[in-house]
Design a protein around this motif. Structure first.
Motif, mmCIF file in Angstrom:
data_model
loop_
_atom_site.group_PDB
_atom_site.id
_atom_site.type_symbol
_atom_site.label_atom_id
_atom_site.label_comp_id
_atom_site.label_asym_id
_atom_site.label_seq_id
_atom_site.Cartn_x
_atom_site.Cartn_y
_atom_site.Cartn_z
ATOM 1 N N ASP A 1 0.806 -1.218 0.000
ATOM 2 C CA ASP A 1 0.000 0.000 0.000
ATOM 3 C C ASP A 1 0.839 1.267 0.000
ATOM 4 O OD1 ASP A 1 0.981 -0.089 2.574
ATOM 5 O OD2 ASP A 1 -0.932 0.376 3.540
ATOM 6 N N ARG A 2 2.066 1.184 -0.513
ATOM 7 C CA ARG A 2 2.888 2.386 -0.628
ATOM 8 C C ARG A 2 2.189 3.387 -1.541
ATOM 9 N NH1 ARG A 2 8.527 4.083 -0.838
ATOM 10 N NH2 ARG A 2 8.663 5.846 -2.268
ATOM 11 N N PRO A 3 1.961 4.633 -1.095
ATOM 12 C CA PRO A 3 1.288 5.602 -1.978
ATOM 13 C C PRO A 3 2.159 5.957 -3.169
ATOM 14 C CG PRO A 3 2.026 6.662 0.051
ATOM 15 C CD PRO A 3 2.244 5.189 0.238
ATOM 16 N N PHE A 4 1.509 6.086 -4.315
ATOM 17 C CA PHE A 4 2.184 6.556 -5.521
ATOM 18 C C PHE A 4 2.166 8.080 -5.514
ATOM 19 C CE2 PHE A 4 1.625 8.080 -9.972
ATOM 20 C CZ PHE A 4 2.891 7.769 -10.446
ATOM 21 N N PHE A 5 3.329 8.680 -5.455
ATOM 22 C CA PHE A 5 3.482 10.116 -5.644
ATOM 23 C C PHE A 5 4.702 10.288 -6.533
ATOM 24 C CE2 PHE A 5 5.870 8.835 -1.988
ATOM 25 C CZ PHE A 5 6.991 9.628 -1.913
ATOM 26 N N HIS A 6 4.691 11.297 -7.358
ATOM 27 C CA HIS A 6 5.675 11.340 -8.443
ATOM 28 C C HIS A 6 6.058 12.777 -8.748
ATOM 29 C CE1 HIS A 6 7.522 10.561 -12.363
ATOM 30 N NE2 HIS A 6 7.588 9.302 -11.997
ATOM 31 N N PRO A 7 7.341 13.041 -9.033
ATOM 32 C CA PRO A 7 7.786 14.421 -9.256
ATOM 33 C C PRO A 7 7.327 15.045 -10.567
ATOM 34 C CG PRO A 7 9.613 12.892 -9.556
ATOM 35 C CD PRO A 7 8.477 12.094 -8.997
ATOM 36 N N SER A 8 6.904 14.227 -11.547
ATOM 37 C CA SER A 8 6.531 14.831 -12.827
ATOM 38 C C SER A 8 5.343 14.188 -13.521
ATOM 39 C CB SER A 8 7.729 14.803 -13.794
ATOM 40 O OG SER A 8 8.126 13.482 -14.093
ATOM 41 N N GLN B 1 -0.439 15.858 -2.037
ATOM 42 C CA GLN B 1 -0.145 14.453 -2.291
ATOM 43 C C GLN B 1 0.117 13.716 -0.981
ATOM 44 O OE1 GLN B 1 3.478 14.485 -4.728
ATOM 45 N NE2 GLN B 1 4.014 16.430 -3.799
ATOM 46 N N LEU B 2 -0.085 12.405 -1.030
ATOM 47 C CA LEU B 2 0.236 11.541 0.102
ATOM 48 C C LEU B 2 1.637 11.007 -0.121
ATOM 49 C CD1 LEU B 2 -0.701 10.208 2.721
ATOM 50 C CD2 LEU B 2 -1.628 8.327 1.351
ATOM 51 N N ILE B 3 2.528 11.285 0.821
ATOM 52 C CA ILE B 3 3.966 11.066 0.652
ATOM 53 C C ILE B 3 4.439 9.973 1.591
ATOM 54 C CG2 ILE B 3 6.230 12.166 1.045
ATOM 55 C CD1 ILE B 3 4.763 14.847 0.282
ATOM 56 N N GLN B 4 5.382 9.175 1.127
ATOM 57 C CA GLN B 4 6.084 8.241 2.004
ATOM 58 C C GLN B 4 7.566 8.581 1.963
ATOM 59 O OE1 GLN B 4 4.798 4.186 2.333
ATOM 60 N NE2 GLN B 4 6.884 3.407 2.310
ATOM 61 N N GLY B 5 8.112 8.974 3.123
ATOM 62 C CA GLY B 5 9.515 9.353 3.195
ATOM 63 C C GLY B 5 10.435 8.158 3.128
ATOM 64 N N ARG B 6 11.725 8.452 3.050
ATOM 65 C CA ARG B 6 12.715 7.384 2.938
ATOM 66 C C ARG B 6 12.648 6.424 4.122
ATOM 67 N NH1 ARG B 6 18.493 9.668 2.635
ATOM 68 N NH2 ARG B 6 17.950 10.148 0.476
ATOM 69 N N ALA B 7 12.297 6.933 5.287
ATOM 70 C CA ALA B 7 12.226 6.099 6.492
ATOM 71 C C ALA B 7 10.907 5.342 6.601
ATOM 72 C CB ALA B 7 12.428 6.966 7.730
ATOM 73 N N GLY B 8 10.019 5.525 5.633
ATOM 74 C CA GLY B 8 8.739 4.830 5.653
ATOM 75 C C GLY B 8 7.611 5.614 6.284
ATOM 76 N N GLY C 1 1.220 16.382 2.063
ATOM 77 C CA GLY C 1 1.947 17.627 1.911
ATOM 78 C C GLY C 1 1.779 18.210 0.532
ATOM 79 N N PHE C 2 2.354 19.387 0.357
ATOM 80 C CA PHE C 2 2.266 20.097 -0.918
ATOM 81 C C PHE C 2 3.363 19.672 -1.891
ATOM 82 C CE2 PHE C 2 -0.063 22.865 1.947
ATOM 83 C CZ PHE C 2 -1.109 23.332 1.163
ATOM 84 N N PHE C 3 4.590 19.485 -1.376
ATOM 85 C CA PHE C 3 5.731 19.326 -2.265
ATOM 86 C C PHE C 3 6.488 18.030 -1.985
ATOM 87 C CE2 PHE C 3 5.085 23.929 -1.695
ATOM 88 C CZ PHE C 3 4.794 24.280 -3.004
ATOM 89 N N MET C 4 7.257 17.598 -2.991
ATOM 90 C CA MET C 4 8.065 16.388 -2.871
ATOM 91 C C MET C 4 9.115 16.556 -1.785
ATOM 92 S SD MET C 4 7.293 13.998 -5.205
ATOM 93 C CE MET C 4 8.803 13.067 -5.382
ATOM 94 N N PRO C 5 9.399 15.476 -1.033
ATOM 95 C CA PRO C 5 10.524 15.533 -0.096
ATOM 96 C C PRO C 5 11.840 15.619 -0.863
ATOM 97 C CG PRO C 5 9.712 13.297 -0.274
ATOM 98 C CD PRO C 5 8.760 14.157 -1.050
ATOM 99 N N HIS C 6 12.894 16.026 -0.159
ATOM 100 C CA HIS C 6 14.198 16.188 -0.786
ATOM 101 C C HIS C 6 15.041 14.923 -0.718
ATOM 102 C CE1 HIS C 6 13.903 20.795 0.164
ATOM 103 N NE2 HIS C 6 12.916 20.345 -0.593
ATOM 104 N N ASP C 7 14.485 13.859 -0.158
ATOM 105 C CA ASP C 7 15.272 12.636 0.017
ATOM 106 C C ASP C 7 14.786 11.500 -0.882
ATOM 107 O OD1 ASP C 7 12.887 11.924 1.187
ATOM 108 O OD2 ASP C 7 13.762 11.259 3.082
ATOM 109 N N VAL C 8 14.290 11.848 -2.080
ATOM 110 C CA VAL C 8 13.844 10.776 -2.968
ATOM 111 C C VAL C 8 15.021 9.921 -3.444
ATOM 112 C CG1 VAL C 8 11.774 11.983 -3.724
ATOM 113 C CG2 VAL C 8 13.896 12.288 -5.000
#
Length: 625
Positions: A398-405, A456-463, A468-475
């Motif tokens: 169930d990892r959310p799909f979020f994408h930079p482009s 978007q619904l975001i999953q960070g590197r740590a899970g 949030g509004f914008f992509m995290p910087h740790d993709v």
């Protein structure tokens, strides 16, 4: 956007947390000057224009919440007031207020002037206690954006063509690890300061492949189809230009195909502090592209190119032969070509687009069966977590799909397939598209959001998961090049998906739902308005119209450099979050404020931004009586 090798120039020298400390501050203004500046409202509008029949809103921003802009007026070019109204409070965006650079007014009100539908040129003026403000001029008329931006956007692709000594060098590039050479000329340069040519980037990652040249080729043909469907004689020149540029892209894709395999995907230009780079230093990657690295959409573009009865340097049958050959190879070898040995949502929507276009071009049932299977897999990818329902899941869990482009591409691929889907699947497709877009609408309005910016619904590197509004910087993975940048392609792709779906739900293709179509049209318009100037920094992200973005000053010397030229119709990367987790708000007003070697994240034009904008504009708004 640059490839992973570009670390030397693109290393973020001070890190997001350190930018504020590295800022070269301007001269300190007097208290009187600051007070005067704070007594002026920012009146933020789409600086190009609004459709005569459609939503029209300005955002009024003030420094002091007590200085409420009570009234607004719409003024025509002759100075006459054509509409008056009261503003509606829209509050603040907590994330942005807590962590923002540069500072700006962050209390917001909305001025709705949808009722104004007489063609003309206008401004919006706001007045309140001791404050006033006036917007940038804009137009209202039918097909305003088609009329005033299509020409520039299409010619941006022409301006981005590979040419000159670099293209001459690309006609004979060594294939690494072999004794062979390859003709890789043609195609479009990746970005304003990247003379490389790419199918994709971020290929070492599983969920963030960004599509470049093949997507542009396919969208040029898709835009042609959408404009043709609208039966407007004013699109005649645009239709011709779109095909010319589409075939130019198809020629490059055909050239990059190796018989019995897929495609070579990248040509790299070495970095230097000036433009006198030796063309003979250009290199080509040896890897074959899988579905999610652009192989799928390249097949789709070539299949589409084969259907027109006209062509570029190759014959229609050669386009189709390359598409058929590459598809057969990837059907058998795609998993082995992935970075992690597993397919995910990106493989599904890219392979679906490939199979769909092959089925349309050939009528062969094997491609329809392949499309059916990929569509079924995609339809099974809606997931829920806590109070978030019906988001796209990227993996087998169930990892959310979020994408930079390319966040809108799952919906776009399903709607491309819808035309050939079996009757029994069409209801399921419409239902899943609707559910996924209801999620997008819901998460966007989850918090105060005056601009309607797509969240978007975001999953960070740590899970960890969060909205949030914008992509995290740790993709990127630990130790890899730290890639992140503005997201105008992402929001334009969502505008494209919403507008396409709005058309389907309003033209009788499925049971008409005018209210849903209008909500989708409004959501899409908010993304387009943001790109064209109705954003917190009062900047038109497209070169040409409106209030221009700051100059791209990377590698600035003491006096400042503007060597990285931009082209009209190109769209800069845009606004980002300021913190590592993507929270906050960050824009680059120029090198003097952010330091060298960082400007590209905000101010560089990149091929996918204008590509997705073109799709969104060509498909048009909801078809309602």
């Amino acid at each position: 956007m640059k490839s992973d090798e570009r670390v030397a120039r693109r290393s973020f020298l001070v890190g997001s947390a350190g930018i504020a400390g590295a800022v070269a501050l301007p001269a300190v203004a007097s208290a009187q000057e600051e007070d005067a500046a704070h007594d002026v409202y920012e009146v933020l509008v789409n600086q190009v224009g609004y459709e005569a029949v459609g939503p029209k809103r300005a955002i009024i921003a003030a420094w002091d919440p007590r200085k409420v802009p009570l009234f607004f007026a719409v003024i025509d070019r002759a100075g006459r007031t054509v509409h008056r109204g009261r503003t509606t409070p829209a509050g603040v965006v907590d994330d942005w207020q807590r962590d923002r650079f540069p500072a700006g007014p962050d209390h917001h009100w909305i001025a709705d002037f949808t009722a104004v539908n007489v063609p003309g040129e206008y401004t919006v003026e706001a007045t309140g206690p001791g404050c006033k403000g006036t917007s940038w001029p804009f137009r209202i008329e039918q097909n305003a954006l088609e009329r005033y931006t299509l020409s520039q956007v299409i010619h941006y692709f022409r301006d981005s063509r590979s040419d000159g000594q670099y293209d001459k060098a690309d006609r004979r590039l060594a294939i690494p690890g072999t004794s062979r050479f390859w003709d890789a000329h043609g195609g479009w340069y990746d970005a304003a300061a990247d003379w490389g040519k790419h199918f994709t980037q971020l290929s070492k990652l599983s969920y963030f492949n960004t599509l470049s040249i093949p997507l542009t080729a396919w969208v040029l043909f898709a835009a042609h189809e959408n404009l043709l469907r609208r039966k407007d004689a004013n699109f005649a020149s645009a239709l011709s230009w779109l095909l010319d540029e589409g075939f130019y892209g198809a020629d490059f894709l055909t050239r990059m195909h190796e018989s019995g395999k897929s495609f070579y995907g990248s040509i790299h230009q070495p970095e230097a502090d000036d433009l006198s780079i030796d063309p003979t230093k250009r290199t080509m990657d040896a890897e074959q592209m899988n579905f999610r690295e652009g192989g799928g959409v390249a097949i789709a573009a070539l299949a589409r190119a084969s259907t027109y009865g006209i062509s570029g340097e190759y014959q229609p049958a050669e386009y189709l032969a390359a598409a058929v050959d590459a598809f057969a190879f990837l059907q058998a070898n795609n998993v082995a070509l992935t970075n992690d040995g597993k397919e995910n949502i990106q493989d599904d929507y890219n392979a679906l687009l490939a199979a769909t276009e092959l089925a349309k071009a050939t009528g062969d049932t094997q491609y329809l069966r392949a499309a059916d299977a990929r569509a079924a897999s995609l339809l099974d990818r809606l997931a829920s977590w806590r109070n978030y329902r019906d988001y796209w899941r990227a993996d087998s869990a169930d990892r959310p799909f979020f994408h930079p482009s390319d966040a809108g591409l799952p919906v776009v691929s399903l709607l491309a397939y819808f035309d050939i889907a079996p009757a029994e699947m069409r209801g399921s497709i419409a239902a899943v598209v609707r559910r996924s877009l209801e999620f997008e609408l819901a998460i966007t309005r989850e918090v105060p959001n005056p601009f309607g910016y797509a969240r978007q619904l975001i999953q960070g590197r740590a899970g960890n998961r969060y909205s949030g509004f914008f992509m995290p910087h740790d993709v990127s993975r630990p130790g890899d090049f730290n890639w992140w940048q503005g997201e105008n392609a992402r929001i334009a792709s969502l505008a494209a998906a919403a507008r396409h779906a709005a058309r389907v739900f309003s033209d009788g293709t499925v049971d008409t739902d005018a209210a849903f179509a209008l909500r989708l049209g409004d959501y899409a318009q908010n993304q387009i308005d943001w790109i064209l100037g109705r954003n917190p920094f009062n900047t038109c992200m497209m070169e040409g119209p409106g209030r221009a973005a700051a100059l791209y000053l990377e590698y600035a010397d003491a006096a400042g450099s503007w060597r990285w030229l931009r082209s009209a119709g190109g769209i800069v990367n845009g606004v980002t979050g300021k913190s590592d987790d993507g929270r906050g708000l960050h824009w680059d007003p120029g090198q003097a404020s952010t330091g060298p070697n960082t400007d590209w994240r905000w101010l560089e034009q990149w091929l996918p931004h204008s590509t997705w904008y073109l799709y969104a504009i060509a498909v048009g708004g909801p078809r309602l009586p």
